[in-house]
Design an enzyme around this catalytic site. Structure first.
Site, short mmCIF file in Angstrom:
data_model
loop_
_atom_site.label_atom_id
_atom_site.label_comp_id
_atom_site.label_asym_id
_atom_site.label_seq_id
_atom_site.Cartn_x
_atom_site.Cartn_y
_atom_site.Cartn_z
N VAL A 128 0.81 -1.22 0.00
CA VAL A 128 0.00 0.00 0.00
C VAL A 128 0.85 1.27 0.00
O VAL A 128 0.32 2.37 -0.18
CB VAL A 128 -0.99 0.03 1.18
CG1 VAL A 128 -1.90 -1.18 1.16
CG2 VAL A 128 -0.27 0.16 2.52
N ASN B 162 -7.71 -0.66 6.06
CA ASN B 162 -7.46 -1.33 7.33
C ASN B 162 -6.01 -1.77 7.51
O ASN B 162 -5.61 -2.14 8.62
CB ASN B 162 -8.39 -2.56 7.41
CG ASN B 162 -8.08 -3.46 8.58
OD1 ASN B 162 -8.31 -3.09 9.73
ND2 ASN B 162 -7.57 -4.66 8.31
N TYR C 252 2.77 4.99 15.53
CA TYR C 252 1.42 4.45 15.35
C TYR C 252 0.37 5.48 15.73
O TYR C 252 -0.60 5.71 14.99
CB TYR C 252 1.28 3.18 16.19
CG TYR C 252 -0.07 2.52 16.13
CD1 TYR C 252 -0.42 1.70 15.06
CD2 TYR C 252 -0.99 2.68 17.17
CE1 TYR C 252 -1.66 1.08 15.02
CE2 TYR C 252 -2.22 2.05 17.14
CZ TYR C 252 -2.55 1.25 16.06
OH TYR C 252 -3.79 0.64 16.02
N ALA D 157 0.69 8.76 15.91
CA ALA D 157 0.72 9.88 14.96
C ALA D 157 0.01 9.52 13.66
O ALA D 157 -0.74 10.33 13.10
CB ALA D 157 2.17 10.27 14.68
N SER E 225 -7.65 4.44 15.63
CA SER E 225 -7.56 3.70 16.90
C SER E 225 -7.64 4.64 18.08
O SER E 225 -7.53 5.87 17.95
CB SER E 225 -6.23 2.92 16.98
OG SER E 225 -5.17 3.79 17.32
N LYS F 180 -2.32 7.18 13.18
CA LYS F 180 -3.75 7.01 13.40
C LYS F 180 -4.45 8.35 13.64
O LYS F 180 -5.60 8.54 13.25
CB LYS F 180 -3.99 6.07 14.58
CG LYS F 180 -3.63 4.61 14.30
CD LYS F 180 -4.42 4.04 13.15
CE LYS F 180 -4.29 2.54 13.02
NZ LYS F 180 -5.04 1.99 11.87
#
Length: 245
Positions: free
Chosen positions: A63, A89, A154, A156, A141, A158
């Site tokens: 991705v 996701n 993670y 930052a 999250s 999200k």
């Protein structure tokens, strides 16, 4: 009363679909009549999942690579003539305290969690506009809204997803496209991999008292992807047993 959803005639693309919430969502939308494309980096796992869902397709995609994202979206259009629902996701973890976090850790996490949704939304927009209809659901999250020790990159990324969601929602609603996010807490690989003591501490702060099965998250995805949610856009829906209260 039993709530059901019918996605017959819709095409759904789900990233991170080889396991956990992504795989549960693929099963849900397939059972509701949609043509499902499972996208991820583990081709063998994706093939196994697609083979278990009669008529499902899969594609091994990084991705973070624009060409691969653009190619799979083109393949989806060639296959069914449309793309209706995009569920972003895919994710990775590089959990370290900030003083131990490397540039590579930081770049990798943001490229997947935030760059992936950006690339897929960008590639899908021309087709959404042509159809006059589209649904995007991004997965953020609790850490993206509140932070979490040891998860600088993670959290930052999200948090960035929330900004992306709200801005894309404002830009695309005029074309009949809604963009929303969910903030789930579920019994996924990330949770089961935690040490018992840490997992128990985390569970203790969930008012509902348990981690939801991944399949339970699919109901929130289904609502946001449905015709009935046409007036819901730019929102972040916690699906977390009250954890974010």
């Amino acid at each position: 009363m039993h709530v059901t959803y019918d996605f017959t005639g819709r095409t759904v693309l789900i990233t991170g679909a080889g396991r956990g919430i992504g795989l549960a969502a693929a099963r849900f939308f397939h059972s509701a009549g949609a043509v499902v494309w499972l996208v991820g980096r583990d081709g063998a796992r994706l093939k196994e999942a697609a083979d278990s869902l009669d008529g499902a397709r899969f594609a091994e995609v990084d991705v973070t690579r624009t060409q691969e994202v653009d190619t799979v979206v083109s393949d989806v259009i060639s296959d069914t003539g449309r793309i209706d629902i995009l569920i972003n996701n895919a994710g990775i973890l590089r959990d370290r305290m900030i003083w131990n976090l490397t540039d590579q850790d930081w770049d990798s996490v943001l490229a997947v969690h935030l760059g992936g949704p950006f690339r897929f939304i960008r590639a899908s927009v021309p087709h959404f506009r042509r159809q006059g209809w589209g649904r995007v659901v991004n997965v953020t999250s609790y850490a993206g809204m509140h932070g979490n020790v040891g998860q600088t990159a993670y959290s930052a990324a999200k948090s960035g997803i929330i900004g992306l969601t709200k801005t894309a929602a404002k830009e695309l609603v005029r074309f009949g496209v809604t963009v929303n996010a969910i903030s789930p807490v579920a019994k996924t690989r990330m949770i089961t991999a935690l040490p018992d003591e840490q997992r128990e501490r985390l569970q203790d702060i969930i008012p509902a008292g348990y981690f939801a099965p991944a399949a339970e998250i699919s109901w929130a995805l289904a609502y946001l992807a449905s015709d009935q949610a046409a007036y819901v856009t730019g929102t972040v829906l916690p699906v977390d047993g009250g954890m974010s209260i």
